[in-house]
Design a protein around this motif. Structure first.
Motif, PDB file in Angstrom:
ATOM      1  N   THR A 460       0.761  -1.180  -0.085  1.00  0.00           N
ATOM      2  CA  THR A 460       0.172   0.005  -0.125  1.00  0.00           C
ATOM      3  C   THR A 460       0.989   1.187   0.047  1.00  0.00           C
ATOM      4  O   THR A 460       0.185   2.361  -0.080  1.00  0.00           O
ATOM      5  N   GLY A 461       2.195   1.164  -0.066  1.00  0.00           N
ATOM      6  CA  GLY A 461       3.168   2.257  -0.035  1.00  0.00           C
ATOM      7  C   GLY A 461       3.511   3.186  -0.859  1.00  0.00           C
ATOM      8  O   GLY A 461       3.717   4.321  -0.887  1.00  0.00           O
ATOM      9  N   TYR A 462       2.415   3.029  -1.918  1.00  0.00           N
ATOM     10  CA  TYR A 462       2.409   4.078  -3.175  1.00  0.00           C
ATOM     11  C   TYR A 462       1.601   5.159  -2.620  1.00  0.00           C
ATOM     12  O   TYR A 462       1.422   6.314  -2.987  1.00  0.00           O
ATOM     13  N   ASP A 463       0.410   4.631  -1.888  1.00  0.00           N
ATOM     14  CA  ASP A 463      -0.724   5.668  -1.583  1.00  0.00           C
ATOM     15  C   ASP A 463      -0.748   6.059  -0.174  1.00  0.00           C
ATOM     16  O   ASP A 463      -1.343   6.999   0.195  1.00  0.00           O
ATOM     17  N   GLU A 464       0.072   5.450   0.809  1.00  0.00           N
ATOM     18  CA  GLU A 464      -0.156   5.591   2.206  1.00  0.00           C
ATOM     19  C   GLU A 464       1.011   5.163   2.869  1.00  0.00           C
ATOM     20  O   GLU A 464       1.913   4.124   2.367  1.00  0.00           O
ATOM     21  N   LEU A 465       1.335   5.784   4.175  1.00  0.00           N
ATOM     22  CA  LEU A 465       2.422   5.561   4.674  1.00  0.00           C
ATOM     23  C   LEU A 465       2.264   4.901   6.167  1.00  0.00           C
ATOM     24  O   LEU A 465       3.045   4.436   6.741  1.00  0.00           O
ATOM     25  N   GLN A 466       0.883   4.643   6.422  1.00  0.00           N
ATOM     26  CA  GLN A 466       0.298   4.304   7.494  1.00  0.00           C
ATOM     27  C   GLN A 466      -0.714   3.422   6.976  1.00  0.00           C
ATOM     28  O   GLN A 466      -1.570   3.654   6.360  1.00  0.00           O
ATOM     29  N   ASN A 486      -1.104  -8.867   5.951  1.00  0.00           N
ATOM     30  CA  ASN A 486      -1.985  -8.702   4.770  1.00  0.00           C
ATOM     31  C   ASN A 486      -1.829  -7.462   3.848  1.00  0.00           C
ATOM     32  O   ASN A 486      -1.993  -7.635   2.676  1.00  0.00           O
ATOM     33  N   LYS A 487      -1.382  -6.507   4.475  1.00  0.00           N
ATOM     34  CA  LYS A 487      -1.004  -5.433   3.653  1.00  0.00           C
ATOM     35  C   LYS A 487       0.092  -4.426   4.535  1.00  0.00           C
ATOM     36  O   LYS A 487      -0.042  -4.598   5.679  1.00  0.00           O
ATOM     37  N   THR A 488       0.963  -4.094   3.569  1.00  0.00           N
ATOM     38  CA  THR A 488       1.974  -3.317   4.245  1.00  0.00           C
ATOM     39  C   THR A 488       2.325  -1.815   3.416  1.00  0.00           C
ATOM     40  O   THR A 488       2.432  -2.088   2.174  1.00  0.00           O
ATOM     41  N   PRO A 489       2.902  -0.794   4.361  1.00  0.00           N
ATOM     42  CA  PRO A 489       3.140   0.305   3.305  1.00  0.00           C
ATOM     43  C   PRO A 489       4.599   0.368   3.237  1.00  0.00           C
ATOM     44  O   PRO A 489       5.175   1.312   2.680  1.00  0.00           O
ATOM     45  N   PHE A 490       5.311  -0.740   3.710  1.00  0.00           N
ATOM     46  CA  PHE A 490       6.739  -0.767   3.546  1.00  0.00           C
ATOM     47  C   PHE A 490       7.405  -1.275   2.412  1.00  0.00           C
ATOM     48  O   PHE A 490       6.975  -2.431   1.737  1.00  0.00           O
ATOM     49  N   TYR A 491       8.127  -0.505   1.923  1.00  0.00           N
ATOM     50  CA  TYR A 491       8.924  -0.671   0.461  1.00  0.00           C
ATOM     51  C   TYR A 491      10.197  -1.592   0.623  1.00  0.00           C
ATOM     52  O   TYR A 491      11.113  -1.270   1.456  1.00  0.00           O
ATOM     53  N   VAL A 492      10.206  -2.733   0.013  1.00  0.00           N
ATOM     54  CA  VAL A 492      11.257  -3.707   0.113  1.00  0.00           C
ATOM     55  C   VAL A 492      12.354  -3.274  -1.021  1.00  0.00           C
ATOM     56  O   VAL A 492      12.029  -3.052  -1.926  1.00  0.00           O
ATOM     57  N   GLU A 493      13.861  -3.212  -0.502  1.00  0.00           N
ATOM     58  CA  GLU A 493      14.738  -2.804  -1.261  1.00  0.00           C
ATOM     59  C   GLU A 493      14.819  -3.367  -2.598  1.00  0.00           C
ATOM     60  O   GLU A 493      14.611  -4.439  -2.898  1.00  0.00           O
TER      61      GLU A 493
END
Length: 860
Positions: A460-466, A486-493
């Motif tokens: 979800t990290g394109y649209d939200e940080l929480q 089930n969903k995460t805003p964290f971007y993996v390298e």
């Protein structure tokens, strides 16, 4: 039948069998650090086989560019001397990912070879793994091959493994006997040119664990590979791959350039070497690699120099390799357009390397001849390792080049001594690199040890940080947990952009996210849980990315795209990314270019980028676009990213449009200013730019201002003081302070039979402070010493330990000074014999001496 027709017929055949025809991956495997070069068609599907990735299709076929020059697959020594080994080759392949299996793979292979290509059945032989009854039966029931032409072999020949552990399975190879003795099985797997392997059908059905035990995989896969050059030779009825139309245009040009005929082994060998090596160089450079001193760059440099040296055997004394590139582009550029697009760049890189090597080649050959002549006069036949190293270090002769020249003179080389000297040189130049302290290595099989609920992890990290999330996977380890949401805003390298950091809020507790790992469609969050907070799968949590850090990363990532576009406009379209780093502190961009950028070019790039940033260009984020559609849009591809059937495209107006899976600002004005802070060379033909944006600009300016102030202060000091007198005064001061040590040394306390020395000294800087510490250590025996001083308004502490205590009682000055530093709200460390620390709380500096023995007693 031409080679182009053969390639096309292979792909058409499998397209009719409902296979997805996929493009070749680059020969530089940017997503696989275990490989220098792509060496098999399966490399791009490795993630499917080990279970960390999937594809939208179950069947695939392609022609894959491959290079084999190192490790297990190393064909370099055979190249040119036989007629069917190459450093660069095409591998035709078809794959099944849990779809069809042995029956179809065997019958279709036979159908293509005998029905489509009309190969004589009586010359074909099949080999199977000695316990693979299933494959043996299918050869008998699904084809009309002579049963006597089906042979069993052991693991060495007919069992394929990706590595010591991992997916593996039996394979079935197809050989063609080109000799007059077509019924004799002795030719099969004998390594003879009269009978060559043309196709290998691998059946991936097992997994070898760390104990060496073979387990059955839940899904079975097919992985086949056919040597394109070999099958062309067979179909064109040539006894040598080099006589096919794959190589003949290159051979003909080499004949024209050298004025030497391709009519004897003496002339054929160097021409074959050159024709093979120019293919490797062209495709590797076209995919972003360049000759250099390390890794794949060194391999390419070896290959280029080997080809140049063989050119000398046929009167090609001046740079000539680059002249072969156009004919290769003409014959292969339609199938692999990347070499056509980068032809000028490839030629310039090769020519530059040739010219550089030619300067020292003649002198190196002269030295080699002298060494060889002297040895033969002495009836010796081994070239000393020191001489081999000198040829390498001074004249750029790779060891294999020296080895070949030695063999031609009936000599060998002392490779052991050479390797020792190489190791010594590397040791001198080694720079320590700090790796992630929390990194975890996992694969799909490790997920079985998780408490795992079915489901995938949505990004979800394109649209939200929480994000309000639910834990669907959990594995607890000592001090840390591995969590799947089930969903995460964290971007993996990926693609140069580093991992996000942040926190989880779990039942009112805040836990730090230390690291991220991507396996298949799941993001695994490594959580710091030193306090052992109890929780389980199924609970709701809040996942929150470090907002300030992410915004700095997004600014730098978006700025990378603007800079790339500006460089291509100002420097030329040959500029291509060869590596990148996008973090919160800065951006780093490695790119293909021939010369150092001038000051005006750097200013022009900066100016164009900042001009565009001020235009407030909005981001157009095209997500899940079909790969082919994205290419038709005109989007540029970034090296290092892995592209599937669906891709993301990042577009800023008509200025920049590139494939990219990273996170970005909403419009260009959010980047702020852009500033290039360095430009340098990292390899031949590859340069590096580092730049900053946003708050990084502020930090950079403050740093520069501080540097200016420091420089101004130093300048004023040099004007005000006489350098000679200053040295004398400094030396006098140090000597007077050394006298202060005598009172400290004369009055030790004793703790567990160890002398304890402590005291305060007046040191003007850390260098002087450490000199006093060294002097204290030199003057004491069997003891521990602690010095304190105020330096630059801060509390400074130094601890020394004598050698006998280090050896006998395992005492460590670094650990002691670390504990002392806590008294002044600081930290420190160092080596066992001498260590330093600093702290902010100057008011408590004397407490260090007061509590010195109380802290030391913990260690002795």
């Amino acid at each position: 039948m031409t080679s182009s027709e053969i390639r096309e017929q292979f792909l058409d055949f499998f397209k009719k069998k409902h296979h997805k025809i996929v493009p070749s991956s680059p020969v530089v495997p940017y997503n696989d650090p275990t490989l220098l070069f792509t060496n098999a068609g399966m490399n791009q599907f490795k993630d499917v086989f080990i279970g960390t990735g999937t594809r939208e299709y179950k069947r695939a076929a392609d022609t894959q560019k491959c290079i084999r020059v190192s490790g297990k697959h190393n064909d370099l020594e055979e190249v040119g001397y036989d007629t069917y080994h190459h450093t660069f080759f095409e591998m035709l392949g078809n794959w099944s990912f849990g779809d069809y299996y042995k029956k179809e793979a065997i019958s279709w292979a036979w159908e293509l070879l005998t029905d489509v290509w009309k190969l004589p059945k009586e010359r074909l032989w099949a080999t199977v793994y000695n316990t693979d009854v299933e494959a043996l039966d299918f050869w008998k029931t699904e084809t009309d091959i002579k049963h006597s032409h089906i042979l069993k072999f052991g693991e060495k020949d007919n069992f394929w493994e990706m590595g010591e552990t991992g997916p593996c399975g039996p394979c079935s190879e197809i050989h063609i006997n080109l000799s007059d003795d077509i019924e004799n099985p002795k030719y099969v797997n004998a390594g003879l040119p009269e009978c060559i392997e043309i196709w290998n059908l691998v059946f991936i059905q097992n997994f070898r664990d760390t104990d060496g035990k073979l387990l059955n995989l839940p899904s079975k896969h097919v992985d086949t590979g056919m040597g394109f050059e070999r099958v062309c030779a067979v179909l064109q009825k040539k006894t040598s791959n080099y006589d096919t139309d794959v190589f003949s245009p290159l051979i003909n040009l080499i004949v024209d350039l050298s004025k030497v005929q391709y009519d004897s082994e003496k002339n054929k060998i160097p021409m074959r070497v050159i024709a093979d090596h120019i293919r490797t160089l062209t495709f590797a450079i076209g995919d972003g690699a360049v000759p250099g001193n390390d890794g794949r760059g060194y391999v390419l440099r070896r290959i280029l120099r080997r080809a140049a040296r063989y050119g000398r055997k046929i009167n090609l004394l001046n740079p000539f390799l680059y002249k072969l590139v156009p004919v290769l582009v003409k014959t292969m550029g339609d199938v692999f357009p990347e070499i056509k697009e980068k032809q000028e760049y490839i030629e310039k890189i090769i020519r530059s390397e040739e010219e550089s090597f030619n300067i020292t080649l003649d002198r190196g050959i002269e030295l080699f001849d002298k060494i060889a002549n002297d040895l033969q006069k002495q009836n010796k036949n081994i070239i000393p390792g020191d001489d081999v190293f000198k040829l390498y270090d001074t004249y750029g002769f790779p060891i294999d080049l020296t080895n070949i020249m030695a063999k031609e003179r009936g000599l060998s080389i002392d490779e052991i001594k050479f390797n020792i000297l190489m190791q010594e040189q590397r040791q001198k130049g080694r720079i320590a690199t700090k790796e992630k302290s929390v990194a975890v290595n996992l694969n799909i099989d490790d997920l079985r040890s998780f408490d795992l609920i079915d489901g995938f992890c949505e990004f979800t990290g394109y649209d939200e940080l929480q994000s309000d999330s639910k834990i669907i996977g959990l594995k607890k380890e000592e001090g840390r947990d591995l969590v799947i949401l089930n969903k995460t805003p964290f971007y993996v390298e990926a693609g140069g952009q580093i991992d996000d950091l942040g926190d989880f809020i779990i039942q009112g507790n805040k836990l730090n996210v230390l690291d991220l790992i991507k396996i298949e469609d799941k993001t695994i969050h490594v959580i710091d849980n030193e306090n052992k907070i109890s929780y389980s799968t199924g609970i709701e949590i809040v996942a929150e990315v470090d907002r300030k850090r992410r915004w700095e990363i997004m600014r730098n990532h978006s700025a990378t795209h603007f800079m790339h576009a500006a460089m291509r406009k100002i420097l030329g379209t040959h500029v291509q990314q060869a590596g990148s780093y996008v973090g919160p502190d800065r951006l780093r961009f490695d790119f293909a270019h021939f010369v150092k950028l001038s000051e005006s070019e750097i200013l022009d790039i900066e100016s164009l980028v900042n001009e565009k940033l001020l235009e407030n260009i909005p981001l157009q984020h095209h997500r899940n676009v079909p790969f082919e559609q994205a290419k038709k849009m005109g989007a540029l591809m970034f090296f290092g990213d892995k592209y599937g059937d669906k891709v993301n495209v990042v577009q800023f107006g008509d200025f920049s449009m590139e494939f990219c899976g990273g996170t970005h600002v909403h419009n260009s004005s959010e980047i702020g200013l852009f500033k290039i802070i360095s430009e340098s060379s990292i390899a031949s033909g590859v340069r590096r730019i580092e730049a900053v944006t946003g708050f990084g600009i502020e930090k950079y300016l403050n740093h520069q201002l501080n540097n200016l102030r420091e420089q101004d202060e130093k300048y004023q000091k040099l004007l005000d003081e006489n350098k000679h007198l200053e040295k004398k005064i400094s030396a006098f001061k140090l000597q007077s302070k050394l006298v202060e040590l005598n009172s400290i040394i004369s009055n030790p306390s004793v703790l567990n039979e160890i002398n304890i020395y402590k005291g305060k000294v007046n040191a003007e800087n850390m260098g002087e402070f450490m000199s006093l510490g060294e002097e204290l250590r030199n003057k004491i025996t069997h003891g521990i010493g602690t010095l304190i001083s105020e330096i630059d308004g801060k509390a400074s502490i130094l601890t020394v330990v004598t050698d006998d205590l280090i050896k006998e009682r395992k005492l460590n000055a670094g650990k002691i000074v670390g504990e002392l530093a806590k008294l002044v709200d600081g930290k420190g460390g160092g080596r066992p014999h001498l260590a330093t620390a600093g702290g902010k709380n100057l008011a408590r500096l004397n407490d260090v001496l007061i509590n010195n023995e109380d802290i030391i007693i913990k260690f002795v």
